[in-house]
Design an enzyme around this catalytic site. Structure first.
Site, PDB file in Angstrom:
ATOM      1  CG  MET A  32      -1.920  -1.171   1.165  1.00  0.00           C
ATOM      2  SD  MET A  32      -3.405  -0.883   2.117  1.00  0.00           S
ATOM      3  CE  MET A  32      -2.730  -0.690   3.753  1.00  0.00           C
ATOM      4  N   GLY A  33       2.164   1.066  -0.286  1.00  0.00           N
ATOM      5  CA  GLY A  33       3.055   2.226  -0.374  1.00  0.00           C
ATOM      6  C   GLY A  33       3.516   2.711   0.984  1.00  0.00           C
ATOM      7  CG  HIS A  36       8.255   0.248   6.194  1.00  0.00           C
ATOM      8  ND1 HIS A  36       8.529  -1.098   6.147  1.00  0.00           N
ATOM      9  CD2 HIS A  36       6.924   0.337   6.462  1.00  0.00           C
ATOM     10  CE1 HIS A  36       7.440  -1.801   6.405  1.00  0.00           C
ATOM     11  NE2 HIS A  36       6.432  -0.952   6.582  1.00  0.00           N
ATOM     12  CG  HIS A  39       6.819  -1.910   2.273  1.00  0.00           C
ATOM     13  ND1 HIS A  39       6.675  -0.786   3.049  1.00  0.00           N
ATOM     14  CD2 HIS A  39       5.617  -2.515   2.278  1.00  0.00           C
ATOM     15  CE1 HIS A  39       5.431  -0.719   3.500  1.00  0.00           C
ATOM     16  NE2 HIS A  39       4.770  -1.755   3.055  1.00  0.00           N
ATOM     17  CB  SER A 193       3.784  -0.619  10.808  1.00  0.00           C
ATOM     18  OG  SER A 193       2.510  -0.160  10.410  1.00  0.00           O
TER      19      SER A 193
HETATM   20  P1  AMP Z   1       1.375  -3.044   3.435  1.00  0.00           P
HETATM   21  O1  AMP Z   1       1.944  -1.978   2.570  1.00  0.00           O
HETATM   22  O2  AMP Z   1       1.311  -2.695   4.878  1.00  0.00           O
HETATM   23  O3  AMP Z   1       0.087  -3.612   2.894  1.00  0.00           O
HETATM   24  O4  AMP Z   1       2.412  -4.240   3.364  1.00  0.00           O
HETATM   25  C1  AMP Z   1       2.828  -4.788   2.158  1.00  0.00           C
HETATM   26  C2  AMP Z   1       3.632  -6.038   2.432  1.00  0.00           C
HETATM   27  O5  AMP Z   1       4.762  -5.692   3.217  1.00  0.00           O
HETATM   28  C3  AMP Z   1       2.846  -7.108   3.209  1.00  0.00           C
HETATM   29  O6  AMP Z   1       3.136  -8.385   2.670  1.00  0.00           O
HETATM   30  C4  AMP Z   1       3.384  -6.954   4.602  1.00  0.00           C
HETATM   31  O7  AMP Z   1       3.315  -8.144   5.359  1.00  0.00           O
HETATM   32  C5  AMP Z   1       4.823  -6.561   4.337  1.00  0.00           C
HETATM   33  N1  AMP Z   1       5.384  -5.863   5.492  1.00  0.00           N
HETATM   34  C6  AMP Z   1       4.835  -4.825   6.177  1.00  0.00           C
HETATM   35  N2  AMP Z   1       5.606  -4.497   7.238  1.00  0.00           N
HETATM   36  C7  AMP Z   1       6.660  -5.354   7.225  1.00  0.00           C
HETATM   37  C8  AMP Z   1       7.811  -5.518   8.053  1.00  0.00           C
HETATM   38  N3  AMP Z   1       8.032  -4.759   9.124  1.00  0.00           N
HETATM   39  N4  AMP Z   1       8.684  -6.478   7.718  1.00  0.00           N
HETATM   40  C9  AMP Z   1       8.483  -7.286   6.634  1.00  0.00           C
HETATM   41  N5  AMP Z   1       7.424  -7.175   5.809  1.00  0.00           N
HETATM   42  C10 AMP Z   1       6.517  -6.218   6.100  1.00  0.00           C
END
Ligand code: AMP
Length: 285
Positions: A32-33, A36, A39, A193
């Protein structure tokens, strides 16, 4: 070759067609952008395993509840582009909601949804986030259909999400291999996050209790305690004065069933609010 940043499904499809003709393997990293280092670790893994890497950046409206943070969710596409460029991704697919869903009303009155099994949805995050995983499964299947990846990369951080995606891939015969990547943390233990940007200094201090609670549970487990009630209480003690606890759950990481006695491969998952910010984290024992 410079990175392609596009919001067009058609443009992605054209590039994918060329990749397939060239017999390149394709990796997809759905996000979702507000990228960090968590990602970035997924994108790096994709780069290691695949010839071509597509990163999707889409704040998916249908996975947010009416009182959630869809509007204020951080959107940082220029920075995201730099992150993807530095790692060497090939395409950033950053569609608008209209590109993904057209002009239809965003409900199952008017668009097709993927409904994951109730047993996987009616627990953990699904209990407080009604409809969330339907929205996630729907958008991920759409991304799979658009990008047709050989591999798709997901973080262990969203363990329930990953379990649901694996089940969907199996049940709907999607031809993709799901790769799980470990949780990336700040040096003090806080799981990275995009929502950490909401935290005040005080919230952040309090949020640290989540990873501390997980560490405490792991420490007790390693000392021989396997009764999840005792482990729950130990975690709760660390959390109770700092965050508003939603759940501490013990699940088998293989089949996602509840466990009473912790063992190898038990997932310990926590959701809690630090101030107004809802955070999740987990470990596998
Ligand atoms: P999101 O942008 O929050 O939807 O996350 C996108 C992807 O990044 C998802 O598969 C998450 O599980 C992964 N992700 C988010 N935070 C972390 C983290 N701290 N470490 C590893 N992967 C992450």
């Amino acid at each position: 070759m410079s990175i392609i940043l596009t919001n067009s499904i058609e443009e992605v499809r054209q590039n994918i067609k060329a990749y397939k003709e060239g017999k390149y393997t394709i990796g997809l990293v759905p996000t979702m952008g507000a990228l960090h280092a968590g990602h970035a670790s997924l994108i790096k893994k994709a780069k290691e395993m695949c010839d071509k890497v597509v990163v999707s950046v889409f704040v998916n409206p249908i996975q947010f509840g009416p009182n959630e943070d869809y509007e204020k969710y951080p959107r940082t596409i220029d920075r995201d582009k730099k992150v993807c460029e530095e790692i060497g991704a090939d395409i950033i697919f950053a569609p608008t909601p209209k590109e993904m869903y057209g002009d239809k009303k965003l409900s199952n009155d008017e668009i097709t949804y993927v409904c994951p099994p109730y047993n996987l949805v009616d627990c953990l995050c699904g209990k407080s986030r009604i409809g969330h995983f339907d929205g996630v499964a729907t958008v991920v299947l759409k991304l799979f259909n658009i990008v047709q990846p050989d591999f798709a990369f997901f973080g262990q951080k969203d363990a329930q999400q990953q379990f649901i995606i694996r089940q969907m891939v199996k049940d709907l015969n999607v031809n993709v291999e799901i790769v799980s990547c470990p949780i990336v943390r700040e040096s003090d233990g806080l799981a990275l996050s995009s929502r950490n940007s909401y935290l005040s200094k005080e919230d952040r201090e309090n949020a640290l209790s989540i990873s501390k609670a997980l560490n405490q549970i792991e420490k007790l487990y390693k000392s021989g305690i396997t009764d999840t009630e005792i482990l729950f209480d130990a975690g709760f003690d660390v959390l109770k004065d700092n965050v508003y606890l939603e759940y501490i759950e013990f699940r088998d990481y293989e089949n996602f069933e509840k466990v009473k006695t912790a063992g190898k491969n038990t997932l310990v998952a926590i959701a809690a609010k630090a101030g107004k910010t809802r955070l999740i984290d987990n470990i596998i024992l």
